[in-house]
Design a protein around this motif. Structure first.
Motif, PDB file in Angstrom:
ATOM      1  N   VAL A  34       0.862  -1.173   0.000  1.00 35.83           N
ATOM      2  CA  VAL A  34       0.000   0.000   0.000  1.00 35.83           C
ATOM      3  C   VAL A  34       0.905   1.231   0.000  1.00 35.83           C
ATOM      4  CG1 VAL A  34      -1.846   1.246   1.186  1.00 35.83           C
ATOM      5  CG2 VAL A  34      -1.736  -1.257   1.318  1.00 35.83           C
ATOM      6  N   ASN A  35       0.852   2.004  -1.066  1.00 28.73           N
ATOM      7  CA  ASN A  35       1.713   3.169  -1.238  1.00 28.73           C
ATOM      8  C   ASN A  35       0.944   4.415  -0.812  1.00 28.73           C
ATOM      9  OD1 ASN A  35       3.659   5.003  -2.050  1.00 28.73           O
ATOM     10  ND2 ASN A  35       3.416   4.626  -4.240  1.00 28.73           N
ATOM     11  N   LEU A  36       1.420   5.094   0.239  1.00 33.17           N
ATOM     12  CA  LEU A  36       0.750   6.268   0.790  1.00 33.17           C
ATOM     13  C   LEU A  36       1.489   7.539   0.384  1.00 33.17           C
ATOM     14  CD1 LEU A  36       0.171   4.935   4.422  1.00 33.17           C
ATOM     15  CD2 LEU A  36      -1.401   4.813   2.490  1.00 33.17           C
ATOM     16  N   GLY A  41       2.858  17.079   6.644  1.00 31.96           N
ATOM     17  CA  GLY A  41       1.919  17.624   7.609  1.00 31.96           C
ATOM     18  C   GLY A  41       0.470  17.271   7.372  1.00 31.96           C
ATOM     19  N   SER A  42       0.218  16.300   6.508  1.00 28.55           N
ATOM     20  CA  SER A  42      -1.167  15.935   6.207  1.00 28.55           C
ATOM     21  C   SER A  42      -1.807  15.086   7.308  1.00 28.55           C
ATOM     22  CB  SER A  42      -1.234  15.158   4.893  1.00 28.55           C
ATOM     23  OG  SER A  42      -0.612  13.893   5.045  1.00 28.55           O
ATOM     24  N   GLY A  43      -1.011  14.565   8.213  1.00 28.90           N
ATOM     25  CA  GLY A  43      -1.533  13.658   9.230  1.00 28.90           C
ATOM     26  C   GLY A  43      -1.440  12.204   8.817  1.00 28.90           C
ATOM     27  N   LYS A  44      -0.616  11.938   7.799  1.00 31.98           N
ATOM     28  CA  LYS A  44      -0.449  10.572   7.271  1.00 31.98           C
ATOM     29  C   LYS A  44       0.091   9.629   8.330  1.00 31.98           C
ATOM     30  CE  LYS A  44       2.924  10.019   4.135  1.00 31.98           C
ATOM     31  NZ  LYS A  44       3.113  11.466   4.095  1.00 31.98           N
ATOM     32  N   THR A  45       1.122  10.065   9.075  1.00 33.10           N
ATOM     33  CA  THR A  45       1.743   9.197  10.081  1.00 33.10           C
ATOM     34  C   THR A  45       0.782   8.902  11.225  1.00 33.10           C
ATOM     35  OG1 THR A  45       3.890  10.164   9.527  1.00 33.10           O
ATOM     36  CG2 THR A  45       3.756   8.893  11.561  1.00 33.10           C
ATOM     37  N   ALA A  67       9.648   6.603   4.658  1.00 31.78           N
ATOM     38  CA  ALA A  67      10.773   7.285   4.015  1.00 31.78           C
ATOM     39  C   ALA A  67      10.749   8.776   4.319  1.00 31.78           C
ATOM     40  CB  ALA A  67      10.731   7.067   2.506  1.00 31.78           C
ATOM     41  N   ASP A  68      11.913   9.302   4.671  1.00 33.14           N
ATOM     42  CA  ASP A  68      12.080  10.727   4.929  1.00 33.14           C
ATOM     43  C   ASP A  68      13.458  11.161   4.470  1.00 33.14           C
ATOM     44  OD1 ASP A  68       9.755  11.951   6.303  1.00 33.14           O
ATOM     45  OD2 ASP A  68      10.102  10.373   7.770  1.00 33.14           O
ATOM     46  N   LEU A 115       0.262  -7.273   4.568  1.00 30.28           N
ATOM     47  CA  LEU A 115       0.246  -5.925   4.012  1.00 30.28           C
ATOM     48  C   LEU A 115       1.518  -5.189   4.391  1.00 30.28           C
ATOM     49  CD1 LEU A 115      -3.380  -4.745   4.931  1.00 30.28           C
ATOM     50  CD2 LEU A 115      -2.581  -5.419   2.650  1.00 30.28           C
ATOM     51  N   LEU A 116       2.139  -4.540   3.424  1.00 28.19           N
ATOM     52  CA  LEU A 116       3.254  -3.647   3.684  1.00 28.19           C
ATOM     53  C   LEU A 116       2.804  -2.229   3.356  1.00 28.19           C
ATOM     54  CD1 LEU A 116       6.211  -2.893   4.260  1.00 28.19           C
ATOM     55  CD2 LEU A 116       6.677  -3.350   1.834  1.00 28.19           C
ATOM     56  N   PHE A 117       2.714  -1.390   4.376  1.00 29.87           N
ATOM     57  CA  PHE A 117       2.367   0.009   4.177  1.00 29.87           C
ATOM     58  C   PHE A 117       3.655   0.799   3.943  1.00 29.87           C
ATOM     59  CE2 PHE A 117      -1.330  -1.583   6.415  1.00 29.87           C
ATOM     60  CZ  PHE A 117      -2.387  -0.921   5.801  1.00 29.87           C
ATOM     61  N   VAL A 118       3.722   1.497   2.845  1.00 30.45           N
ATOM     62  CA  VAL A 118       4.887   2.324   2.527  1.00 30.45           C
ATOM     63  C   VAL A 118       4.484   3.787   2.649  1.00 30.45           C
ATOM     64  CG1 VAL A 118       6.578   2.967   0.790  1.00 30.45           C
ATOM     65  CG2 VAL A 118       5.849   0.583   0.992  1.00 30.45           C
ATOM     66  N   GLU A 119       5.051   4.459   3.637  1.00 27.27           N
ATOM     67  CA  GLU A 119       4.807   5.889   3.809  1.00 27.27           C
ATOM     68  C   GLU A 119       5.858   6.634   2.993  1.00 27.27           C
ATOM     69  OE1 GLU A 119       4.018   9.176   7.342  1.00 27.27           O
ATOM     70  OE2 GLU A 119       5.151   7.367   7.796  1.00 27.27           O
TER      71      GLU A 119
END
Length: 262
Positions: A34-36, A41-45, A67-68, A115-119
């Motif tokens: 799942v690619n996010l 600052g959207s509140g994704k985390t 990723a940052d 599921l692998l969530f990719v931020e």
């Protein structure tokens, strides 16, 4: 005269090949990505932390890679959910690529991961053009960002399988026009679902996990209109760059163990 070479086209074509291979390899082991994508600052985390914790309570084997450009702050937050988390530092690169993602999964991703969530890196331009081998691409926008975000960033929203609105608990205070936002989403991506959420109130929490599990189980996902128009996908987001990103797969990264009680 100088001859113009479209390096970006070649880079993205190579990335697409890597993404297809990664998608096939992960599918063979029963893992969906799942690619996010969102602005900083959207509140994704904050939302992802709740979704991961919910998955853990349900007994769904999930993991997250975030990723940052710098710091391990997001990984520390996500690790509070108790699921496997890895931080990737991109050394200034504004997006992840399929080859990079695959390199970071080797030897780390648990074999039973469903599921692998990719931020992805906080950015609605660069990450939009790069397929990561995902089964579900989710674009998030907070109510504070304005109703015209989808038409300002048509590639990001136009290639989404799902759109998530965050921070809806303050929608009234900031004057968010939900109807206008939905119109703009449909303008660039007709038929895509829009989900409203609030990490603070808990509204809509679990919807992302449910949609991701459905996609992992083979349920049909929304097919973006733009997905079949390769020239749109093969330029750098909403700006036409022609430079190449030939970066090594191994960027600085850290595994972050879950810290009970944090």
């Amino acid at each position: 005269m100088c001859r113009v070479v479209d390096l970006q086209q070649a880079v993205l074509a190579k990335n697409d090949d890597c993404a297809e291979q990664l998608r096939a390899d992960l599918a063979a082991r029963g893992t969906a990505v799942v690619n996010l994508l969102s602005s900083p600052g959207s509140g994704k985390t904050a939302l992802l932390e709740l979704e991961l914790a919910l998955a853990a309570r349900r007994g769904v084997p999930v993991a997250a890679l975030t990723a940052d450009l710098a710091t391990e702050n997001d990984a520390v937050r996500l690790a509070r959910s108790g699921v496997p988390v890895k931080q990737v530092l991109t050394d200034g690169l504004c997006h992840l690529e399929a080859r990079m993602l695959g390199g970071h999964l080797d030897g780390w991703l648990p074999a039973d991961t469903r599921l692998l969530f990719v931020e992805n890196v906080g950015n609605l331009v660069c990450p939009a053009s790069y397929d990561l081998g995902e089964s579900l691409r989710v674009v998030l926008a907070s109510v504070t960002e304005g109703e015209d975000k989808p038409v300002k960033y048509p590639t990001a929203f136009g290639l989404a399988n799902l759109v998530v609105v965050t921070k809806t608990d303050i929608a009234g205070a900031v004057g968010f026009d939900e109807a206008a936002f939905r119109r703009h989403v449909q303008q660039v991506n007709p038929g895509v679902e829009v989900v409203l959420t609030s990490a603070r109130s808990g509204a809509g929490v679990g919807a992302l996990l449910d949609r991701a599990l459905a996609a992992a189980d083979g349920a049909p996902v929304h097919s973006p209109v733009m997905a079949g128009r390769q020239p749109d996908r093969h330029h750098h987001g909403d700006h036409d760059h022609t430079h190449s990103h030939d970066h090594p797969a191994a960027h600085t990264h850290a595994d972050v163990a879950a810290v009970p009680g944090r």
